[in-house]
Enzyme design. Structure first.
Site, PDB file in Angstrom:
ATOM      1  N   GLY A  10       0.854  -1.193   0.000  1.00 25.12           N
ATOM      2  CA  GLY A  10       0.000   0.000   0.000  1.00 25.12           C
ATOM      3  C   GLY A  10       0.879   1.228   0.000  1.00 25.12           C
ATOM      4  N   ALA A  12       0.042   4.518  -0.937  1.00 25.68           N
ATOM      5  CA  ALA A  12      -0.580   5.847  -0.998  1.00 25.68           C
ATOM      6  C   ALA A  12       0.201   6.753  -0.027  1.00 25.68           C
ATOM      7  CB  ALA A  12      -2.060   5.746  -0.646  1.00 25.68           C
ATOM      8  N   VAL A  13      -0.407   7.824   0.448  1.00 24.95           N
ATOM      9  CA  VAL A  13       0.323   8.810   1.271  1.00 24.95           C
ATOM     10  C   VAL A  13       1.055   8.162   2.444  1.00 24.95           C
ATOM     11  CG1 VAL A  13       0.064  10.962   2.567  1.00 24.95           C
ATOM     12  CG2 VAL A  13      -1.566  10.408   0.786  1.00 24.95           C
ATOM     13  N   GLY A  15       1.597   4.857   3.292  1.00 23.46           N
ATOM     14  CA  GLY A  15       2.496   3.739   3.000  1.00 23.46           C
ATOM     15  C   GLY A  15       3.806   4.196   2.370  1.00 23.46           C
ATOM     16  N   ASN A  34       2.222  -2.405  -4.397  1.00 28.60           N
ATOM     17  CA  ASN A  34       0.934  -1.697  -4.402  1.00 28.60           C
ATOM     18  C   ASN A  34       0.048  -2.348  -5.463  1.00 28.60           C
ATOM     19  OD1 ASN A  34      -0.476   0.839  -3.325  1.00 28.60           O
ATOM     20  ND2 ASN A  34      -0.806   0.994  -5.530  1.00 28.60           N
ATOM     21  N   ARG A  35      -1.258  -2.390  -5.191  1.00 30.22           N
ATOM     22  CA  ARG A  35      -2.184  -3.030  -6.141  1.00 30.22           C
ATOM     23  C   ARG A  35      -2.037  -2.443  -7.539  1.00 30.22           C
ATOM     24  NH1 ARG A  35      -8.545  -2.169  -5.329  1.00 30.22           N
ATOM     25  NH2 ARG A  35      -7.783  -0.038  -5.459  1.00 30.22           N
ATOM     26  N   SER A 129       0.134   6.842  14.380  1.00 35.69           N
ATOM     27  CA  SER A 129      -0.388   8.214  14.382  1.00 35.69           C
ATOM     28  C   SER A 129       0.678   9.219  13.984  1.00 35.69           C
ATOM     29  CB  SER A 129      -0.905   8.583  15.770  1.00 35.69           C
ATOM     30  OG  SER A 129      -1.273   9.955  15.765  1.00 35.69           O
ATOM     31  N   LYS A 184      -5.374   3.286  19.555  1.00 33.12           N
ATOM     32  CA  LYS A 184      -5.281   4.301  18.481  1.00 33.12           C
ATOM     33  C   LYS A 184      -6.649   4.972  18.276  1.00 33.12           C
ATOM     34  CE  LYS A 184      -3.718   6.578  14.830  1.00 33.12           C
ATOM     35  NZ  LYS A 184      -4.731   6.914  13.899  1.00 33.12           N
ATOM     36  N   HIS A 187      -7.091   7.433  20.991  1.00 36.26           N
ATOM     37  CA  HIS A 187      -6.205   8.565  20.661  1.00 36.26           C
ATOM     38  C   HIS A 187      -6.936   9.524  19.718  1.00 36.26           C
ATOM     39  CE1 HIS A 187      -3.613  10.466  17.626  1.00 36.26           C
ATOM     40  NE2 HIS A 187      -2.673  10.565  18.535  1.00 36.26           N
ATOM     41  N   GLU A 191      -8.240  13.338  20.198  1.00 30.73           N
ATOM     42  CA  GLU A 191      -7.855  14.348  19.187  1.00 30.73           C
ATOM     43  C   GLU A 191      -9.080  15.191  18.767  1.00 30.73           C
ATOM     44  OE1 GLU A 191      -5.478  12.627  15.941  1.00 30.73           O
ATOM     45  OE2 GLU A 191      -6.789  13.675  14.551  1.00 30.73           O
ATOM     46  N   LYS A 262     -13.598  10.791   9.601  1.00 36.29           N
ATOM     47  CA  LYS A 262     -13.409   9.523   8.897  1.00 36.29           C
ATOM     48  C   LYS A 262     -13.869   8.313   9.695  1.00 36.29           C
ATOM     49  CE  LYS A 262      -9.911  10.229   5.393  1.00 36.29           C
ATOM     50  NZ  LYS A 262      -8.513   9.991   5.024  1.00 36.29           N
ATOM     51  N   ARG A 446     -37.982   4.688  37.066  1.00 35.92           N
ATOM     52  CA  ARG A 446     -37.819   3.388  36.397  1.00 35.92           C
ATOM     53  C   ARG A 446     -38.612   2.310  37.144  1.00 35.92           C
ATOM     54  NH1 ARG A 446     -32.824   1.162  36.440  1.00 35.92           N
ATOM     55  NH2 ARG A 446     -33.182   0.038  34.489  1.00 35.92           N
TER      56      ARG A 446
HETATM   57  P1  NBP Z   1      -5.895   5.244   1.686  1.00 42.42           P
HETATM   58  O1  NBP Z   1      -6.633   4.979   2.942  1.00 42.42           O
HETATM   59  O2  NBP Z   1      -6.341   6.321   0.807  1.00 42.42           O
HETATM   60  O3  NBP Z   1      -5.842   3.877   0.844  1.00 42.42           O
HETATM   61  C1  NBP Z   1      -5.250   3.814  -0.424  1.00 42.42           C
HETATM   62  C2  NBP Z   1      -4.425   2.569  -0.542  1.00 42.42           C
HETATM   63  O4  NBP Z   1      -5.233   1.389  -0.379  1.00 42.42           O
HETATM   64  C3  NBP Z   1      -3.804   2.453  -1.951  1.00 42.42           C
HETATM   65  O5  NBP Z   1      -2.509   1.899  -1.834  1.00 42.42           O
HETATM   66  C4  NBP Z   1      -4.774   1.485  -2.640  1.00 42.42           C
HETATM   67  O6  NBP Z   1      -4.222   0.822  -3.733  1.00 42.42           O
HETATM   68  C5  NBP Z   1      -5.027   0.536  -1.507  1.00 42.42           C
HETATM   69  N1  NBP Z   1      -6.141  -0.380  -1.762  1.00 42.42           N
HETATM   70  C6  NBP Z   1      -7.463  -0.147  -1.850  1.00 42.42           C
HETATM   71 BR1  NBP Z   1      -8.251   1.491  -1.696  1.00 42.42          BR
HETATM   72  N2  NBP Z   1      -8.176  -1.258  -2.094  1.00 42.42           N
HETATM   73  C7  NBP Z   1      -7.271  -2.238  -2.171  1.00 42.42           C
HETATM   74  C8  NBP Z   1      -7.381  -3.628  -2.396  1.00 42.42           C
HETATM   75  N3  NBP Z   1      -8.575  -4.213  -2.562  1.00 42.42           N
HETATM   76  N4  NBP Z   1      -6.244  -4.355  -2.437  1.00 42.42           N
HETATM   77  C9  NBP Z   1      -5.045  -3.782  -2.278  1.00 42.42           C
HETATM   78  N5  NBP Z   1      -4.875  -2.454  -2.037  1.00 42.42           N
HETATM   79  C10 NBP Z   1      -5.976  -1.697  -1.981  1.00 42.42           C
HETATM   80  O7  NBP Z   1      -4.334   5.457   2.020  1.00 42.42           O
HETATM   81  P2  NBP Z   1      -3.643   6.361   3.138  1.00 42.42           P
HETATM   82  O8  NBP Z   1      -4.315   7.667   3.323  1.00 42.42           O
HETATM   83  O9  NBP Z   1      -2.196   6.297   2.811  1.00 42.42           O
HETATM   84  O10 NBP Z   1      -3.906   5.540   4.495  1.00 42.42           O
HETATM   85  C11 NBP Z   1      -3.477   4.199   4.650  1.00 42.42           C
HETATM   86  C12 NBP Z   1      -3.985   3.680   5.972  1.00 42.42           C
HETATM   87  O11 NBP Z   1      -3.412   4.455   7.020  1.00 42.42           O
HETATM   88  C13 NBP Z   1      -5.496   3.785   6.132  1.00 42.42           C
HETATM   89  O12 NBP Z   1      -5.970   2.678   6.843  1.00 42.42           O
HETATM   90  C14 NBP Z   1      -5.663   5.037   6.945  1.00 42.42           C
HETATM   91  O13 NBP Z   1      -6.863   5.053   7.690  1.00 42.42           O
HETATM   92  C15 NBP Z   1      -4.446   4.990   7.834  1.00 42.42           C
HETATM   93  N6  NBP Z   1      -4.004   6.275   8.365  1.00 42.42           N
HETATM   94  C16 NBP Z   1      -4.014   7.383   7.600  1.00 42.42           C
HETATM   95  C17 NBP Z   1      -3.572   8.598   8.114  1.00 42.42           C
HETATM   96  C18 NBP Z   1      -3.544   9.839   7.278  1.00 42.42           C
HETATM   97  O14 NBP Z   1      -3.182  10.899   7.828  1.00 42.42           O
HETATM   98  N7  NBP Z   1      -3.864   9.771   5.998  1.00 42.42           N
HETATM   99  C19 NBP Z   1      -3.099   8.650   9.415  1.00 42.42           C
HETATM  100  C20 NBP Z   1      -3.069   7.498  10.161  1.00 42.42           C
HETATM  101  C21 NBP Z   1      -3.517   6.319   9.617  1.00 42.42           C
HETATM  102  P3  NBP Z   1      -4.364   1.448  -5.207  1.00 42.42           P
HETATM  103  O15 NBP Z   1      -3.252   2.421  -5.335  1.00 42.42           O
HETATM  104  O16 NBP Z   1      -4.228   0.286  -6.082  1.00 42.42           O
HETATM  105  O17 NBP Z   1      -5.713   2.092  -5.283  1.00 42.42           O
END
Ligand code: NBP
Length: 477
Positions: A10, A12-13, A15, A34-35, A129, A184, A187, A191, A262, A446
């Site tokens: 994973g 995204a931001v 990962g 990543n997928r 976090s 978490k 937490h 927040e 969220k 009651r």
């Molecule tokens: P997102 O929560 O936006 O998820 C996007 C990621 O999930 C992409 O890598 C996407 O792959 C993958 N994904 C999805 Br959607 N469906 C999938 C599937 N069926 N199989 C495999 N991969 C799949 O990413 P994020 O904002 O980086 O957050 C990641 C985690 O960290 C989340 O659980 C989030 O709640 C947690 N978190 C986020 C923050 C924050 O500040 N953003 C803070 C703390 C924790 P793709 O690229 O192929 O679509």
């Protein structure tokens, strides 16, 4: 190293930043998957210095990590996490470790840990976090799972975690199965409360004085030098100073006043309801966001007459009252949050060290604050502490700020400014200390309509009154 010692699924931001953080620590080589291939290729292009080993199938990903393998999942919570776990379980082997670092609901983590454990693979649900900056430079990490899995992952998590001022890493083994994600979640609930209280304080000062957001930013910056010193107060000053490039207005005046969420806040409130712990400050903060986002209802409600704010005191004394009210209410929010962790731990048989929880929140995470040192000390001195606000330091702090909180809530009520989190905090403080609550009347009601029985203050037993007949009382046990 031809093989990686850690993998990340994973990108995204969160990962990709976590993968870069891992790669930046000595001795680490990081496998990534990543997928969608595009994200992986983008990360490789933008960060060649990280020397990632990229894979485009789960089989290759597993083969690229040295045994026993460790991989951190950072994908969307829910079905995406289940899909990734299913895929990893097929290519990993007994003794390997899968860490879910997403914001999973703790009951999902309990279910997943049980299912994965049966394959001989270790499953760790871990809260992480600190947002994207934390992921990159050092988050606060809250892992659950077995003690054996913790020993395997400990060095790597300690290497990437934020460091508190005393140099200790902000990570600890929280407890088995869902404990890490539970903590978490709380937490995040705290927040919500912290942010809402700051927003209410800002709103009062804005309404009371003719100061601009930039001037109020200076007040927050000053507050950040004292007992309120925290990341959220610090960023509040920065947000208030920001000017909109397009209109030249303070950005805070241009942003739509509808706060998003969220889910972790409402999960926390549900946990409060499930455990019977009155986390009223946190609940009001969650509802305040819901109300703000009810835009059409807010419009309809204007028919009742527009809000008129009148009579708030404008002087320095009032601003100091707001600061103290904020501090007292913040203590209440943390006390309520720790209370639900304490009771949740009992219910789920997790051995959670509350002092350690406060310790690892001192850096890296969104609610990091200087006063977490005091919470760490309070639970270190008394691990069985029943109520945080009753610890000597916090009891003194509340005594010092209580009158300010009263004046602020009273002034806000009379002036017509909504302060749901301040009000809830004050009501909590009043109710929790009351020698007698009107709950006695509720018990009477009651018993009247439902024969729910009651206990007496002067003798043992459970009683019922025949309210509609001869009003005689009978002992029923
Ligand atoms: P997102 O929560 O936006 O998820 C996007 C990621 O999930 C992409 O890598 C996407 O792959 C993958 N994904 C999805 Br959607 N469906 C999938 C599937 N069926 N199989 C495999 N991969 C799949 O990413 P994020 O904002 O980086 O957050 C990641 C985690 O960290 C989340 O659980 C989030 O709640 C947690 N978190 C986020 C923050 C924050 O500040 N953003 C803070 C703390 C924790 P793709 O690229 O192929 O679509």
């Amino acid at each position: 190293m031809n093989q990686a010692n850690i993998g990340v699924v994973g990108l995204a931001v969160m990962g990709s930043n976590l993968a870069r953080n891992l790669a930046s620590r000595e001795g680490n080589r990081v496998a990534v998957y990543n997928r969608s291939e595009g994200r992986t290729k983008e990360l490789l292009d933008e960060h060649p210095e990280a020397n990632f080993i990229a894979s485009y199938s789960y089989e290759d990903f597993a083969a690229s990590i040295a045994k026993p393998r460790t991989a951190i999942i950072m994908v969307q919570a829910g079905a995406a996490t289940d899909a990734v776990i299913d895929s990893l379980v097929k290519v990993f082997e007994p003794g390997d470790v899968i860490i879910d670092g997403g914001n999973a609901l703790f009951t999902d983590t309990i279910r997943r840990e049980k299912a994965v454990r049966e394959t001989g693979i270790n499953f760790v649900g871990s809260g992480i976090s600190g947002g994207e900056e934390g992921a990159l430079h050092g988050p606060s990490i809250m892992p659950g799972g077995s003690a054996e899995a913790w020993e395997v992952i400990r060095p790597i998590l300690e290497s990437i975690a934020a460091r508190a001022d005393d140099g200790t890493p902000c990570v600890t083994h929280i407890g088995t199965d869902g404990a890490g994600h539970f903590v978490k979640m709380i937490h995040n609930g705290i927040e919500y409360a912290d942010m809402q209280l700051i927003a209410e304080g800002y709103d009062l000062i804005r309404n009371a004085t003719s100061q601009t957001p930039a001037e109020i930013a200076d007040i927050f910056a000053e507050w950040n030098k004292g007992e309120l010193d925290s990341y959220l107060i610090e960023i509040t000053a920065e947000v208030l100073r920001q000017v909109d490039a397009e209109t030249g207005k303070p950005l805070v005046d241009v942003i739509l006043d509808a706060a998003g969420a969220k889910g972790t806040g409402s999960w926390t409130v549900k946990s409060g309801l499930d455990t019977g712990v009155p986390i009223s400050g946190i609940a009001q903060a969650v509802f305040a966001r819901s109300l703000s986002s009810s835009l059409s209802q807010r419009k309809v409600a204007q028919r009742l007459g527009k809000q008129v704010v009148e009579g708030l005191p404008a002087g320095a004394d009032f601003i100091e009252d707001v600061r103290k009210a904020l501090y007292a209410s913040k203590i209440v929010a943390y006390s309520q949050g720790f209370d639900v962790i304490r009771i949740g731990a009992k219910d789920h048989e997790w051995d959670i060290n509350l002092s350690e929880v406060a310790r690892i929140w001192r850096a890296g995470c969104i609610i990091r604050a200087v006063f977490l040192n005091r919470i760490t000390d309070a639970y270190k001195q008394d691990p069985e502490l029943e109520l945080l606000i009753s610890a000597p330091y916090f009891a003194d702090a509340i005594a010092d700020s209580e009158l300010s909180l009263r004046r602020v809530v009273a002034a806000a009520s009379l002036a017509g400014v909504a302060v749901p989190a301040f009000s809830a905090s004050l009501s909590y403080l009043d109710a929790i200390r009351a020698e007698r609550l009107p709950a006695a009347l509720v018990q009477g009601q009651r018993d009247f309509f439902g024969a729910h029985t009651y206990k007496r203050i002067d003798k043992e037993g459970t009683f019922h009154t025949e309210w509609s007949e001869d009003r005689s009382e009978t002992r029923v046990d």
